[in-house]
Scaffold this motif. Structure first.
Motif, PDB file in Angstrom:
ATOM      1  N   ILE A 155     -19.241  20.610 -18.063  1.00  0.00           N
ATOM      2  CA  ILE A 155     -18.558  20.723 -16.772  1.00  0.00           C
ATOM      3  C   ILE A 155     -18.622  22.125 -16.191  1.00  0.00           C
ATOM      4  O   ILE A 155     -18.600  22.307 -14.974  1.00  0.00           O
ATOM      5  N   ASN A 156     -18.761  23.138 -17.034  1.00  0.00           N
ATOM      6  CA  ASN A 156     -18.748  24.513 -16.544  1.00  0.00           C
ATOM      7  C   ASN A 156     -20.123  25.005 -16.098  1.00  0.00           C
ATOM      8  O   ASN A 156     -20.259  26.151 -15.678  1.00  0.00           O
ATOM      9  N   ARG A 157     -21.147  24.165 -16.165  1.00  0.00           N
ATOM     10  CA  ARG A 157     -22.480  24.614 -15.769  1.00  0.00           C
ATOM     11  C   ARG A 157     -22.730  24.440 -14.271  1.00  0.00           C
ATOM     12  O   ARG A 157     -23.739  24.919 -13.748  1.00  0.00           O
ATOM     13  N   ALA A 158     -21.839  23.763 -13.567  1.00  0.00           N
ATOM     14  CA  ALA A 158     -22.001  23.570 -12.122  1.00  0.00           C
ATOM     15  C   ALA A 158     -20.989  24.426 -11.369  1.00  0.00           C
ATOM     16  O   ALA A 158     -20.015  24.925 -11.938  1.00  0.00           O
ATOM     17  N   ASN A 159     -21.218  24.589 -10.094  1.00  0.00           N
ATOM     18  CA  ASN A 159     -20.255  25.242  -9.202  1.00  0.00           C
ATOM     19  C   ASN A 159     -19.188  24.197  -8.870  1.00  0.00           C
ATOM     20  O   ASN A 159     -19.401  23.335  -8.009  1.00  0.00           O
ATOM     21  N   LEU A 160     -18.052  24.260  -9.549  1.00  0.00           N
ATOM     22  CA  LEU A 160     -17.069  23.175  -9.456  1.00  0.00           C
ATOM     23  C   LEU A 160     -16.497  23.016  -8.051  1.00  0.00           C
ATOM     24  O   LEU A 160     -16.252  21.899  -7.602  1.00  0.00           O
ATOM     25  N   ALA A 161     -16.273  24.117  -7.357  1.00  0.00           N
ATOM     26  CA  ALA A 161     -15.758  24.017  -5.987  1.00  0.00           C
ATOM     27  C   ALA A 161     -16.761  23.292  -5.095  1.00  0.00           C
ATOM     28  O   ALA A 161     -16.386  22.505  -4.218  1.00  0.00           O
TER      29      ALA A 161
END
Length: 752
Positions: free
Chosen positions: A563-569
């Motif tokens: 989950i932390n590999r993408a730009n979550l916003a």
């Protein structure tokens, strides 16, 4: 741990076993005289006018002695202890409304106050919207109780069935939920934490095969069924809202509860500075504004309306066209006779039922030309928003002219008295479609069998599931090889009962975007067959949400790997708001004509590799929206996981010693190597172990030490680690017992 039942017992022992007070010990409050005063001034003087429960209470208790006012406050406290469909803040506001009437200030004791934030039971529509009935019944119970001899009171507080018999003497007047919850508060080990009488009957009917001698008393039969099921599964506490027990009765209950009328919030327009709501109430209708001239009748689907607007109103932008089509579709096509309509202003809420089809009339400024006839149930007595649950009240937010109320429809109907008296047994107030939907999706407790299969302590699994129940979103984080994705999938499979397609997995990466995750325009062949067009298509998350909405009795889980590999916003966009405010709704950037919310049976499990990005670098927005559960080698729940697995597989235990020594040398919990690298039969042989080390573990460590001059093979190689263990490393005794070490060539072979 906060104990709701311990707080309840303090109230009961002070007030039922004596005439004392849990708020102000030593002061006589729970007396027969105070109960009689409340009966005279509250029960026999019902206020059917406008205003919330708290506002009415001020008038009813005006001039009443302080002891009776404080008794009312403590009865309200008892009434609000168990429900989890109200926040602690809302509960304090209601209790405080009574306490503020006292001539001298009285505070809720701190240890009793904190309990208000930890409700356990979904109390339901009737409990929330007919609070006066529930508390009036408590007053009558107290009158009956105080007339009993002291020895009979004490006997009933020690014997659940004597207490049950006394409560059943008191006329119920639709306060079934209050009676059920009081039984559970006083005897939680005997009576179940189920508010709805209907649910209790449905459960008994579904499990009659577990009754050896039916009594016809729902309460006794339900307790007997629970005890039988407990004996059948001693390792898993029975919970009738969790699988597998819920599967026997809840689907039919959900189906029955969701076949009732739909509900709609309709916002009134303003003409010349005046709201049209007064016209609606006076003339019995609701309306929307629509001035465009369409070719023929309004289309029978939203897609048809969009196409009609494309020709009739070419000046509308695509977003405006979609929004207008959505409003028309809801008002013209989906709303039907018998549906509930809610409108409101600063005076309160007006609730009614649709009684006719759509008509088109000429109106002032064309602000009210599409109409539906409505029979308003409370045109002269608006309901107060404060009497709604927090979830139902959130449906009043938003911007659309017509918005669905979803599963909260029954709560609005009950608030206005619509549908009362429909059931022969007088339980129509328990129209709990919202409750069935919310409770049906509760997650089951992890079993001992699951914990043993995963080689993880059941207590840790239970805590993880409890966090998921509370927050609806969790992240499992830790270094490589800790089984985060494997555990997430096994947990999701268990929690969904292995239902088809009830859990899904997506993997984030740096180029992943909102359009991939939720919805976006994708190319397709043009309608005329020439060239390429674009259509709005749902992504995996929206598809899962729509499936969950159509199947409220089933939990749905989306696993987001890495989950932390993408730009979550960028990926979540406006959905970030819903992750924090689950009971709200928003307009979507590509579908502005629809209000969107997340159903309560949708859950997210993310996984995060701390070697890729430290937990410390996760932004505050994500921290607020997810609970985080760590998975680190050498720490619970992974401590001894590899040893358990090796023992189960009858493989050499020194593989666990080897991993411990490796992680001791790494010296960084975020970069430690997890046990899953060695949880394979290939690690049983020297050649297999050497291959794992060469192709999986050493490359991982080489990447970590790029540019820092560390000789990775000399520091972390198998020969080095075996020698360290043989020389008295982490667990040389274990090594010697299994395979005595000898000097070896630099082949990676373990000592023979």
């Amino acid at each position: 741990m906060v104990d709701v039942y311990a707080a309840a017992r303090r109230i009961i022992e002070a007030g039922f076993a004596a005439d004392d007070s849990a708020f102000t010990p030593g002061r006589p409050v729970w007396t027969a005289e105070s109960a009689d005063l409340l009966y005279k001034n509250f029960v026999q003087r019902p206020d059917a006018g406008t205003g919330s429960f708290t506002r009415k209470l001020h008038g009813q208790l005006d001039g009443v002695p302080a002891s009776a006012i404080q008794l009312m406050a403590e009865l309200i406290y008892l009434h609000l202890l168990l429900p989890r469909d109200l926040t602690g803040t809302t509960k304090r506001k209601v209790i405080g409304a009574a306490l503020t009437l006292l001539p001298e200030p009285v505070q809720i004791p701190a240890d009793l106050d904190v309990v208000l934030d930890h409700g356990r039971v979904k109390a339901g529509v009737a409990y929330l919207t007919q609070r006066d009935r529930q508390i009036a019944w408590l007053v009558r119970v107290l009158q009956v109780w105080k007339a009993l001899p002291r020895d009979e009171q004490r006997g009933a507080l020690d014997d659940p069935w004597k207490f049950h018999e006394i409560l059943y003497r008191v006329p119920i007047n639709a306060a079934y939920s209050q009676r059920n919850l009081l039984l559970n508060l006083v005897f939680p080990d005997v009576f179940l934490d189920i508010a709805s009488n209907k649910h209790k009957r449905l459960i008994v009917a579904a499990f009659t095969d577990r009754l050896t001698t039916p009594t016809g008393d729902v309460e006794r039969d339900l307790v007997a069924i629970r005890d039988t099921l407990d004996a059948e599964s001693p390792d898993q506490p029975v919970h009738f809202y969790h699988p597998p027990w819920a599967d026997r009765w809840l689907p039919s209950a959900v189906a029955a509860a969701t076949t009732g009328p739909r509900g709609w919030l309709v916002r009134s327009a303003r003409a010349h500075g005046r709201s049209l709501l007064d016209d609606w109430l006076a003339d019995g209708f609701c309306s929307i504004s629509f001035t465009e001239r369409l070719d023929g009748e309004i289309g029978g689907s939203k897609a048809q309306i969009v196409e009609q607007l494309r020709h009739a109103a070419p000046d509308l932008t695509p977003a405006q066209r979609t929004k207008t089509a959505g409003v028309l579709d809801r008002f013209h096509n989906r709303m039907s006779e018998g549906d509930i309509v809610v409108a409101g202003d600063r005076r309160g809420l007006y609730i009614g039922q649709v009684t006719g089809p759509v008509t088109q009339v000429a109106s002032t400024d064309d602000l009210s030309n599409l109409r539906r006839a409505v029979r308003w149930a409370n045109a002269t007595a608006p309901a107060d928003r404060d009497d709604l649950s927090d979830a139902a009240r959130s449906k009043l937010a938003g911007h659309l002219s017509v918005a669905g109320l979803g599963v909260h429809t029954a709560e609005f109907a009950t608030l206005a008295g619509i549908g009362e008296g429909d059931d022969a047994d007088g339980e129509s107030a328990e129209l709990d479609s919202a409750d069935v939907t919310d409770l049906a999706a509760e997650l089951p407790e992890p079993t001992t069998d699951l914990a043993e299969r995963l080689f993880i302590d059941r207590e840790w699994l239970a805590e993880t599931v409890d966090l998921l129940r509370e927050k609806k979103q969790i992240v499992l984080y830790g270094p490589p090889g800790t089984g985060k994705t494997y555990l997430a999938q096994k947990l999701a499979r268990f929690l969904t009962g292995e239902a088809d397609n009830a859990y899904r997995l997506v993997q984030f990466h740096p180029s992943y975007a909102y359009e991939d995750f939720f919805e976006g325009y994708r190319p397709r062949p043009a309608d005329d067959g020439n060239g390429v067009g674009f259509s709005l298509e749902p992504g995996p998350f929206k598809q899962l949400v729509e499936d969950a909405r159509a199947d409220p009795a089933q939990p749905y889980i989306l696993i987001i790997d890495e989950i932390n590999r993408a730009n979550l916003a960028k990926v979540f966009g406006e959905l970030y708001f819903l992750l924090e405010y689950r009971e709200s709704n928003i307009a979507l950037q590509y579908s502005p004509g629809d209000d969107f919310d997340l159903p309560p049976n949708v859950y997210l499990i993310g996984t995060m590799n701390t070697a890729d990005r430290s937990i410390a670098l996760v932004d505050a927005a994500m921290r607020r929206r997810f609970y985080f559960q760590s998975l680190f080698p050498g720490e619970p729940p992974l401590v001894d996981m590899l040893r358990r697995w090796l023992d189960d597989q009858q493989l050499p235990a020194n593989r666990a010693d080897l991993l411990d020594e490796l992680n001791r040398r790494i010296g960084d919990r975020d970069a430690a190597v997890g046990p899953s690298y060695l949880m394979t039969s290939r690690a049983a042989t020297a050649d297999g172990l050497a291959r794992i080390w060469k192709t999986a573990i050493l490359p991982l460590l080489e990447e970590r030490h790029v540019g820092d001059g560390v000789d990775v093979r000399a520091r972390y190689g198998l020969d080095t680690l075996w020698k360290a263990l043989a020389d008295g490393g982490t667990s040389a005794a274990t090594l010697t017992a299994v395979e005595p070490p000898e000097p070896v060539e630099e082949t990676g072979d373990e000592p023979q």
